[in-house]
Motif scaffolding. Structure first.
Motif, PDB file in Angstrom:
ATOM      1  N   LYS A 260     -18.298 -51.202 -74.085  1.00  0.00           N
ATOM      2  CA  LYS A 260     -17.234 -50.438 -73.447  1.00  0.00           C
ATOM      3  C   LYS A 260     -16.071 -51.330 -73.066  1.00  0.00           C
ATOM      4  O   LYS A 260     -14.892 -50.964 -73.207  1.00  0.00           O
ATOM      5  CB  LYS A 260     -17.790 -49.741 -72.204  1.00  0.00           C
ATOM      6  CG  LYS A 260     -18.767 -48.602 -72.512  1.00  0.00           C
ATOM      7  CD  LYS A 260     -19.260 -47.955 -71.224  1.00  0.00           C
ATOM      8  CE  LYS A 260     -20.249 -46.812 -71.524  1.00  0.00           C
ATOM      9  NZ  LYS A 260     -20.730 -46.181 -70.277  1.00  0.00           N
ATOM     10  N   ARG A 263     -14.113 -52.222 -76.218  1.00  0.00           N
ATOM     11  CA  ARG A 263     -13.348 -51.075 -76.713  1.00  0.00           C
ATOM     12  C   ARG A 263     -12.126 -50.835 -75.829  1.00  0.00           C
ATOM     13  O   ARG A 263     -11.042 -50.521 -76.318  1.00  0.00           O
ATOM     14  CB  ARG A 263     -14.241 -49.838 -76.727  1.00  0.00           C
ATOM     15  CG  ARG A 263     -13.576 -48.609 -77.379  1.00  0.00           C
ATOM     16  CD  ARG A 263     -14.495 -47.401 -77.228  1.00  0.00           C
ATOM     17  NE  ARG A 263     -15.788 -47.670 -77.816  1.00  0.00           N
ATOM     18  CZ  ARG A 263     -16.851 -46.883 -77.665  1.00  0.00           C
ATOM     19  NH1 ARG A 263     -16.746 -45.790 -76.913  1.00  0.00           N
ATOM     20  NH2 ARG A 263     -18.000 -47.186 -78.223  1.00  0.00           N
ATOM     21  N   LYS A 264     -12.284 -51.014 -74.523  1.00  0.00           N
ATOM     22  CA  LYS A 264     -11.167 -50.815 -73.603  1.00  0.00           C
ATOM     23  C   LYS A 264     -10.065 -51.841 -73.840  1.00  0.00           C
ATOM     24  O   LYS A 264      -8.874 -51.523 -73.822  1.00  0.00           O
ATOM     25  CB  LYS A 264     -11.680 -50.900 -72.168  1.00  0.00           C
ATOM     26  CG  LYS A 264     -10.611 -50.610 -71.117  1.00  0.00           C
ATOM     27  CD  LYS A 264     -11.217 -50.653 -69.722  1.00  0.00           C
ATOM     28  CE  LYS A 264     -10.146 -50.364 -68.657  1.00  0.00           C
ATOM     29  NZ  LYS A 264     -10.710 -50.412 -67.291  1.00  0.00           N
ATOM     30  N   ALA A 266      -9.435 -53.392 -76.686  1.00  0.00           N
ATOM     31  CA  ALA A 266      -8.761 -53.077 -77.953  1.00  0.00           C
ATOM     32  C   ALA A 266      -7.777 -51.927 -77.778  1.00  0.00           C
ATOM     33  O   ALA A 266      -6.664 -51.947 -78.329  1.00  0.00           O
ATOM     34  CB  ALA A 266      -9.808 -52.738 -79.012  1.00  0.00           C
ATOM     35  N   ASP A 267      -8.146 -50.892 -77.002  1.00  0.00           N
ATOM     36  CA  ASP A 267      -7.227 -49.778 -76.777  1.00  0.00           C
ATOM     37  C   ASP A 267      -5.999 -50.226 -76.004  1.00  0.00           C
ATOM     38  O   ASP A 267      -4.862 -49.794 -76.287  1.00  0.00           O
ATOM     39  CB  ASP A 267      -7.953 -48.669 -76.009  1.00  0.00           C
ATOM     40  CG  ASP A 267      -9.082 -48.050 -76.830  1.00  0.00           C
ATOM     41  OD1 ASP A 267      -9.052 -48.225 -78.066  1.00  0.00           O
ATOM     42  OD2 ASP A 267      -9.992 -47.417 -76.249  1.00  0.00           O
ATOM     43  N   MET A 268      -6.202 -51.104 -75.020  1.00  0.00           N
ATOM     44  CA  MET A 268      -5.066 -51.578 -74.238  1.00  0.00           C
ATOM     45  C   MET A 268      -4.108 -52.396 -75.105  1.00  0.00           C
ATOM     46  O   MET A 268      -2.884 -52.276 -74.985  1.00  0.00           O
ATOM     47  CB  MET A 268      -5.556 -52.428 -73.065  1.00  0.00           C
ATOM     48  CG  MET A 268      -6.287 -51.632 -72.003  1.00  0.00           C
ATOM     49  SD  MET A 268      -6.964 -52.684 -70.691  1.00  0.00           S
ATOM     50  CE  MET A 268      -5.466 -53.402 -70.046  1.00  0.00           C
ATOM     51  N   GLU A 269      -4.646 -53.228 -76.010  1.00  0.00           N
ATOM     52  CA  GLU A 269      -3.778 -54.020 -76.893  1.00  0.00           C
ATOM     53  C   GLU A 269      -2.989 -53.126 -77.837  1.00  0.00           C
ATOM     54  O   GLU A 269      -1.800 -53.341 -78.097  1.00  0.00           O
ATOM     55  CB  GLU A 269      -4.628 -55.015 -77.679  1.00  0.00           C
ATOM     56  CG  GLU A 269      -5.223 -56.123 -76.823  1.00  0.00           C
ATOM     57  CD  GLU A 269      -6.064 -57.068 -77.636  1.00  0.00           C
ATOM     58  OE1 GLU A 269      -6.270 -56.774 -78.836  1.00  0.00           O
ATOM     59  OE2 GLU A 269      -6.521 -58.095 -77.086  1.00  0.00           O
ATOM     60  N   ALA A 270      -3.640 -52.082 -78.374  1.00  0.00           N
ATOM     61  CA  ALA A 270      -2.934 -51.168 -79.272  1.00  0.00           C
ATOM     62  C   ALA A 270      -1.832 -50.418 -78.533  1.00  0.00           C
ATOM     63  O   ALA A 270      -0.713 -50.244 -79.050  1.00  0.00           O
ATOM     64  CB  ALA A 270      -3.931 -50.184 -79.882  1.00  0.00           C
ATOM     65  N   ALA A 271      -2.109 -49.967 -77.299  1.00  0.00           N
ATOM     66  CA  ALA A 271      -1.087 -49.257 -76.519  1.00  0.00           C
ATOM     67  C   ALA A 271       0.078 -50.174 -76.179  1.00  0.00           C
ATOM     68  O   ALA A 271       1.243 -49.763 -76.221  1.00  0.00           O
ATOM     69  CB  ALA A 271      -1.723 -48.697 -75.250  1.00  0.00           C
ATOM     70  N   GLN A 274       2.267 -50.566 -79.307  1.00  0.00           N
ATOM     71  CA  GLN A 274       3.103 -49.393 -79.543  1.00  0.00           C
ATOM     72  C   GLN A 274       4.250 -49.324 -78.538  1.00  0.00           C
ATOM     73  O   GLN A 274       5.377 -48.947 -78.878  1.00  0.00           O
ATOM     74  CB  GLN A 274       2.241 -48.132 -79.452  1.00  0.00           C
ATOM     75  CG  GLN A 274       1.220 -48.008 -80.580  1.00  0.00           C
ATOM     76  CD  GLN A 274       0.365 -46.770 -80.427  1.00  0.00           C
ATOM     77  OE1 GLN A 274       0.544 -45.995 -79.475  1.00  0.00           O
ATOM     78  NE2 GLN A 274      -0.563 -46.569 -81.363  1.00  0.00           N
TER      79      GLN A 274
END
Length: 413
Positions: A260, A263-264, A266-271, A274
């Motif tokens: 978890k 995954r968190k 990776a999501d923060m880096e993608a956001a 963007q």
């Protein structure tokens, strides 16, 4: 004074009796005038200096020997009548050398000293018949070439042998023995397994798939084990097994805290990525709201460009792609005349904006990017310095853009 200085110089160079073959050291310092002075002061020199001087003639280059022939013969003639018998004998041997380059070896009958020395040497050689004198060049031959040139040499006679080895040999033997013992111990005591402490990012996991079989059995069977082992079975050892167990990160269960957390992140880096792209696009697009300075009507002749300030009324924000942004940055890097509002207008056109800020100038607008001096080659072979203006041309009707270059005459200062 010249002869006295020459005699002093010879005694300083050749006066040592330790080395009787050092006459070659003065060959490079001999001259014709110095040989004349040597002949004048020859009678005042010591016998061993006279012999060394005459032996130095053998090392003089042949060209100089031919030029100094008369001076050398005068010195040898004076030495042949010297009272010292060794000096006269060496002079007799070197007598034909200045003229022919050879030595006089027939001295058995003409020189009594040579005959006496030769007879004494023959007696010594006869008494030592088993001793052989090898030529000087034999010291430069290897063993095979020496045997081929002089034959097989007898081995030296061993007269005595050491009863006790030197201390260095004893120490060397002890060190070799200790090193061999250490090497054998390392080979015999190689362990089958090496205990390694394994650290893992994963903490306690509740999934039963990662439990060892022994742990499950111990929980199911709560009864105590018998104290005596069964026949045919070896007692179970309580020692932990050594080894390394590797687990892939992707093999972790989806519900674990580590998965978890990753995954968190990776999501923060993608956001974040963007968000940065949106901010860059917004910054590039919002700059089109700044009044733009447009330069049009440039020709090959030096004229004054007309500039007009037209505010951008579009509310649509064009988005500049990464490739377009890099291309614009490379173009602006070499530009020295473009202004910031003009950069914003160019970026807006590259992003897709088709609202002409100066419709009265037509659908084709040109913005001057840079002004540089260049040297052009003329047809007649001469060179001419001109001013090169680079423009960014935008066609609002077709959406095409290109960079053009125009030349004009340099203004006289």
């Amino acid at each position: 004074m010249a002869t006295g200085d020459t005699a002093l110089w010879l005694h300083n160079k050749l006066g040592s009796t330790d080395d009787l073959w050092s006459g070659a050291t003065i060959c490079s310092q001999l001259t014709k005038s110095r040989l004349v002075n040597i002949q004048a002061c020859y009678h005042a020199l010591q016998p061993h200096v006279k012999v060394k001087l005459m032996l130095s003639f053998l090392h003089i280059p042949r060209r100089n020997v031919e030029q100094w022939k008369l001076e050398l013969e005068d010195i040898l003639l004076t030495a042949a009548h010297d009272s010292d018998q060794w000096v006269s004998m060496v002079a007799d041997i070197l007598r034909p050398f200045p003229a022919t380059g050879t030595l006089n070896l027939g001295l058995d009958e003409s020189n009594g000293v040579f005959a006496e020395v030769n007879a004494d040497l023959n007696k010594v050689v006869k008494r030592s018949s088993n001793v052989r004198m090898l030529p000087l060049e034999c010291q430069f031959l290897n063993k095979t070439a020496l045997v081929a040139a002089t034959g097989v040499h007898p081995q030296p006679v061993k007269h005595f042998a050491l009863k006790r080895k030197p201390k260095s040999a004893i120490l060397r033997a002890e060190l070799l023995q200790k090193s061999s013992e250490v090497a054998n111990n390392k080979k015999n005591n190689v362990s089958n397994s090496v205990p390694i402490k394994v650290r893992s990012f994963a903490k306690k996991m509740d999934d039963t798939r990662f439990r060892s079989p022994t742990t499950g059995l111990s929980r199911l069977n709560s009864s105590p084990m018998p104290s005596t082992p069964l026949a045919g079975h070896r007692p179970t050892s309580t020692r932990k097994e050594g080894g390394v167990k590797l687990l892939e990160i992707e093999a972790l269960p989806l519900g674990s805290k580590e998965a978890k957390r990753r995954r968190k992140i990776a999501d923060m880096e993608a956001a974040e990525q963007q968000k940065k792209e949106k901010e860059a696009a917004a910054a590039a697009a919002t700059t089109t709201k700044i009044p733009a300075i447009v330069t049009v009507g440039m020709t090959s002749a030096p004229t004054t460009p007309t500039a007009s300030y037209v505010p951008a009324t579009s509310t649509r924000l064009p988005v500049v792609s990464r490739e377009q942004m890099l291309e614009a940055q490379e173009m602006f890097r070499t530009s020295n005349k473009v202004t910031r509002p003009e950069k914003a207008l160019i970026l807006g056109f590259m992003a897709g904006s088709r609202e002409n800020p100066c419709p009265q100038q037509g659908h084709v607008l040109s913005i001057r990017l840079s002004e540089n001096r260049e040297v052009l080659n003329q047809p007649d072979g001469s060179h001419k310095t001109v001013i090169a203006d680079t423009f960014f041309q935008m066609n609002y009707e077709t959406g095409e853009w290109k960079r053009i270059k125009k030349y004009r005459e340099c203004e006289e200062t």
